[in-house]
Enzyme design. Structure first.
Site, PDB file in Angstrom:
ATOM      1  N   CYS A   2      -5.070  13.617  -3.851  1.00 48.72           N
ATOM      2  CA  CYS A   2      -5.791  14.637  -3.085  1.00 48.72           C
ATOM      3  C   CYS A   2      -6.976  15.120  -3.905  1.00 48.72           C
ATOM      4  CB  CYS A   2      -4.875  15.813  -2.807  1.00 48.72           C
ATOM      5  SG  CYS A   2      -3.342  15.366  -2.000  1.00 48.72           S
ATOM      6  N   TRP A  72      -4.371  13.799   0.758  1.00 48.18           N
ATOM      7  CA  TRP A  72      -3.924  12.422   0.994  1.00 48.18           C
ATOM      8  C   TRP A  72      -2.409  12.513   0.980  1.00 48.18           C
ATOM      9  CZ3 TRP A  72      -5.730   7.854   2.524  1.00 48.18           C
ATOM     10  CH2 TRP A  72      -4.905   6.731   2.375  1.00 48.18           C
ATOM     11  N   ASN A  96      -2.716  18.634  -6.513  1.00 50.43           N
ATOM     12  CA  ASN A  96      -2.909  17.182  -6.421  1.00 50.43           C
ATOM     13  C   ASN A  96      -1.884  16.550  -7.355  1.00 50.43           C
ATOM     14  OD1 ASN A  96      -3.759  14.498  -6.279  1.00 50.43           O
ATOM     15  ND2 ASN A  96      -5.153  14.799  -8.022  1.00 50.43           N
ATOM     16  N   GLY A  97      -1.027  15.680  -6.835  1.00 51.69           N
ATOM     17  CA  GLY A  97      -0.002  15.038  -7.652  1.00 51.69           C
ATOM     18  C   GLY A  97       1.317  14.966  -6.895  1.00 51.69           C
ATOM     19  N   GLU A 482      -2.723 -15.130  -3.589  1.00 52.35           N
ATOM     20  CA  GLU A 482      -3.476 -13.868  -3.687  1.00 52.35           C
ATOM     21  C   GLU A 482      -4.739 -14.043  -4.533  1.00 52.35           C
ATOM     22  OE1 GLU A 482      -4.579  -9.816  -3.282  1.00 52.35           O
ATOM     23  OE2 GLU A 482      -3.570 -11.345  -2.070  1.00 52.35           O
ATOM     24  N   LYS A 486      -8.451 -13.254  -3.033  1.00 54.58           N
ATOM     25  CA  LYS A 486      -9.378 -12.293  -3.651  1.00 54.58           C
ATOM     26  C   LYS A 486     -10.731 -12.967  -3.915  1.00 54.58           C
ATOM     27  CE  LYS A 486      -8.050  -9.105  -2.866  1.00 54.58           C
ATOM     28  NZ  LYS A 486      -6.763  -9.062  -2.213  1.00 54.58           N
ATOM     29  N   GLU A 489     -12.595 -13.744  -0.541  1.00 50.84           N
ATOM     30  CA  GLU A 489     -13.125 -12.650   0.283  1.00 50.84           C
ATOM     31  C   GLU A 489     -14.280 -11.903  -0.370  1.00 50.84           C
ATOM     32  OE1 GLU A 489     -10.536  -9.382   1.298  1.00 50.84           O
ATOM     33  OE2 GLU A 489      -9.129 -10.010  -0.250  1.00 50.84           O
ATOM     34  N   HIS A 505       1.245 -34.012  -2.923  1.00 53.66           N
ATOM     35  CA  HIS A 505       1.466 -34.380  -1.523  1.00 53.66           C
ATOM     36  C   HIS A 505       0.178 -34.295  -0.715  1.00 53.66           C
ATOM     37  CE1 HIS A 505       5.706 -34.465  -2.441  1.00 53.66           C
ATOM     38  NE2 HIS A 505       5.590 -33.264  -2.975  1.00 53.66           N
ATOM     39  N   LYS A 604     -11.918  -3.191   6.205  1.00 57.20           N
ATOM     40  CA  LYS A 604     -10.784  -2.751   5.398  1.00 57.20           C
ATOM     41  C   LYS A 604      -9.508  -2.744   6.208  1.00 57.20           C
ATOM     42  CE  LYS A 604      -8.614  -1.268   1.845  1.00 57.20           C
ATOM     43  NZ  LYS A 604      -8.304  -2.237   0.818  1.00 57.20           N
TER      44      LYS A 604
HETATM   45  C1  AGP Z   1      -7.095  -8.028   1.506  1.00 57.25           C
HETATM   46  O1  AGP Z   1      -7.900  -7.831   0.430  1.00 57.25           O
HETATM   47  C2  AGP Z   1      -7.770  -7.887   2.809  1.00 57.25           C
HETATM   48  N1  AGP Z   1      -8.401  -6.644   2.914  1.00 57.25           N
HETATM   49  C3  AGP Z   1      -6.879  -8.208   4.013  1.00 57.25           C
HETATM   50  O2  AGP Z   1      -6.359  -9.502   3.847  1.00 57.25           O
HETATM   51  C4  AGP Z   1      -5.710  -7.260   4.229  1.00 57.25           C
HETATM   52  O3  AGP Z   1      -4.743  -7.442   3.265  1.00 57.25           O
HETATM   53  C5  AGP Z   1      -5.107  -7.519   5.619  1.00 57.25           C
HETATM   54  O4  AGP Z   1      -6.081  -7.248   6.578  1.00 57.25           O
HETATM   55  C6  AGP Z   1      -3.861  -6.664   5.850  1.00 57.25           C
HETATM   56  O5  AGP Z   1      -4.202  -5.310   5.844  1.00 57.25           O
HETATM   57  P1  AGP Z   1      -3.028  -4.223   5.829  1.00 57.25           P
HETATM   58  O6  AGP Z   1      -2.263  -4.363   4.564  1.00 57.25           O
HETATM   59  O7  AGP Z   1      -3.743  -2.911   5.941  1.00 57.25           O
HETATM   60  O8  AGP Z   1      -2.167  -4.480   7.026  1.00 57.25           O
END
Ligand code: AGP
Length: 609
Positions: A2, A72, A96-97, A482, A486, A489, A505, A604
């Site tokens: 927060c 938050w 906050n905490g 992952e 990263k 994207e 394979h 996001k």
């Molecule tokens: C990850 O870096 C991306 N922003 C995207 O793959 C994300 O993980 C995906 O859209 C799922 O989002 P969520 O965890 O909010 O459901």
């Protein structure tokens, strides 16, 4: 995470507090409030953003001393009754905490006759202060705050107003940020300098277990023994935008560096090392239900899917429960074979991903018990499942998920350990080993962050390639996915993650001297197999970057570069390796001049299908 603020001075505290809160809104934005002390406490608070708070504040609301908060949510939904400030008669508190032992303190206060209006941990502080002063009439507010600090476990930065001492604010901190601003027309307190930078650049950072008293005539600092102390004044060079990023160039880099704290906050109050036990009351499943569980179906998208895939290995190895990992957008249009014995688990940091919401809704039609792991209290997913487990990573601004991914892993460890111990698959000793290891992760992540320059060099060395491969086995297979996600994207490089044993394979055909391969070769029962996969790609001309444990003296012989992580339990290495991969992607994107926080074509939170 927060944002708290306070002001004492000759200006109108209401204007200053509102504009300061706006600067802290990136820290949390689900509810807000303000209290000004004019002989009595005047409080306005509401669910929603600062702009919503402004709408309910009367034009004649003014004063010269006040506190404010933007929230938050961690404990208690985003509702007005859970918004700060929280009051106990003539005391107002913003916080906050996380107060880890709030439940125990709350029960004590209820037995003393205190009534609670909210579900927050913070309201406990207000009542605790009131009861402390009531039972120790010789105490000043400063004494009472110092006394209460010894009763509270967890993290806090608090600002307190008390009508019996109407001309000052008392503040204190432990494990949450607090900074004081020294202005010409008054004194400021805030969770970070962003709040008051346009008024003053003279800041004093408050350390753990220190207390502050702000009055119209000045600011006094005290240590936890009540002795007054001298403090250094820093001149802040940053502009406001930089300050929001705490001096980091991008929110993604800031959020990568917040992981020691977000990991600690996420397991706070959930681990009893001594007993080798996990406290996971929010799971709302009885031991019998856990013992009779036959299958877990994890549903998620993107990075959350990768976390879920690590979860599959954890539930199967630690709890002995068959686990499926489903892509939400496929699951919702598939014909899943589910029944009441299946437990479905949605993982979504935003809690708003359309495919995941629809998929978990469809699973419930089969009578499945459902739970969710999310980072946003009050998000849509929290209304779709029987139980919700919150990661406590704070708001994540960068589109690329980083701190929420490692926080999701922490919750998955705790769930698998809890289920494993209840089902008798995991002895308390084995559980204790992993739990002790989890508590070492914040420090170990910090070590990885401290060595980021080597990762930066590696990233710059390969920044111009077109293709990148990531390989791993067992829990490191989803980590390789992952790492690839990263990089894809934010750097726009074509990257693929593979189960290392899968290369021969087909994908091995793509390997050449043009395709660097990141091999996640941390110690564990598949280490030797990964070594042979490394030799496989080396033989086809690829340069290999290995992620390996500190004590691994062999690996250098087989690879071109080694990125180290501290020695840790085999199952915990995904947390440390992921931080390495986040930094590799960040510095690669940086070297390629990409727009890191807002990468092209991505959002996001994907609220459409
Ligand atoms: C990850 O870096 C991306 N922003 C995207 O793959 C994300 O993980 C995906 O859209 C799922 O989002 P969520 O965890 O909010 O459901």
């Amino acid at each position: 995470m927060c944002g708290i603020v306070g002001y004492v001075g000759t200006e109108n505290a209401v204007d200053i507090i509102i504009s300061s809160l706006k600067k802290l809104e990136y820290r949390g934005y689900d509810s807000a409030g303000i209290t000004v002390l004019n002989q009595k406490l005047e409080t306005y608070k509401t669910v929603g953003k600062i702009a919503d708070l402004e709408k309910i504040i009367p034009a004649n609301f003014t004063g010269h001393i006040g506190i404010g908060h933007t929230r938050w949510a961690t404990h208690g939904k985003p509702e007005t009754r859970n918004a700060h400030p929280h009051l106990s008669s003539n005391i107002a508190v913003v916080h906050n905490g996380i107060i880890e032992n709030y439940m125990k303190l709350k029960e004590k206060l209820i037995s003393q006759g205190y009534e609670f209006l909210s579900d927050t941990d913070t309201e406990v502080i207000a009542h605790l202060l009131h009861s402390t002063i009531k039972n120790n009439t010789q105490f000043s507010l400063l004494d009472a705050v110092r006394h209460v600090m010894n009763e509270m476990e967890g993290s806090y930065a608090i600002a307190v107003l008390y009508t019996a001492e109407p001309d000052h604010i008392v503040l204190a901190r432990k494990d949450s940020p607090l900074v004081i601003g020294l202005g010409n027309n008054g004194f400021f307190a805030a969770s970070d300098v962003t709040a008051f930078l346009r008024y003053t650049k003279n800041a004093v950072y408050v350390n753990d277990k220190e207390l502050v008293l702000i009055s119209p005539t000045g600011v006094e600092f005290y240590n936890n023994d009540g002795q007054q102390i001298e403090k250094k004044v820093d001149i802040i060079e940053w502009d406001e935008e930089a300050a929001e990023k705490a001096g980091y160039e991008h929110f993604m880099l800031k959020e990568i560096h917040e992981q020691p704290a977000s990991i600690q906050d996420t397991y706070a109050g959930k681990i009893s090392e001594l007993e080798g036990r996990v406290i996971l009351d929010e799971l709302k499943m009885s031991d019998d239900q856990l013992k009779n569980l036959q299958r877990i179906t994890i549903i998620a998208c993107g990075t959350s899917w990768n976390a879920g895939c690590v979860g599959k290995y954890l539930f199967e190895s630690l709890a002995g429960i068959h686990t499926d990992i489903e892509t939400a957008s496929e699951f919702r249009y598939g014909d899943p074979v589910l029944c009441g014995q299946v437990f479905t688990l949605a993982i979504t940091q935003s809690g708003e991903t359309a495919d995941t919401l629809a998929a978990i809704r469809s699973s419930k039609a089969y009578g499945c018990k459902a739970a969710a792991i999310t980072n946003v209290v009050g998000s849509s997913i929290t209304r779709e499942t029987d139980s919700v487990l919150f990661t406590r990573a704070g708001p994540e601004i960068g589109v690329a998920a980083t701190k929420t991914f490692t926080a999701q892993l922490i919750i998955l460890y705790l769930m698998a350990i809890h289920m494993g111990t209840v089902r008798g698959r995991l002895t308390p000793e084995n559980a204790r080993d992993i739990l002790v290891g989890i508590k070492q992760l914040p420090g170990q992540v910090q070590k990885v962050l401290n060595n980021k320059n080597i990762i930066k060099e590696c990233a710059e060395h390969y920044a111009k390639v077109q293709d990148y491969f990531f390989i791993g086995r067992h829990v490191n297979y989803p980590v390789s996915l992952e790492g690839a996600l990263k990089l894809k994207e934010i750097s726009y490089i074509h990257a693929e993650g593979y189960a290392a044993g899968e290369l021969k394979h087909g994908p091995l055909a793509l390997i050449s001297s043009e395709t660097p391969v990141v091999a996640i070769a941390t110690k564990g029962h598949t280490y030797e197999k990964v070594l042979s996969n490394i030799k496989e790609v080396k033989a086809r001309g690829a340069e290999v970057i290995a992620i390996a444990n500190q004590s691994d003296t062999e690996i250098n012989k087989y690879v071109d570069m080694v990125l180290r992580i501290p020695d840790c339990h085999e199952l915990l290495s995904p947390v440390l390796s992921s931080v390495v991969l986040q930094l590799l992607a960040y510095y690669t994107a940086y070297a390629r001049g990409c727009s890191i926080d807002k990468p092209r074509n991505l959002a996001k939170s994907v609220t459409v299908e």
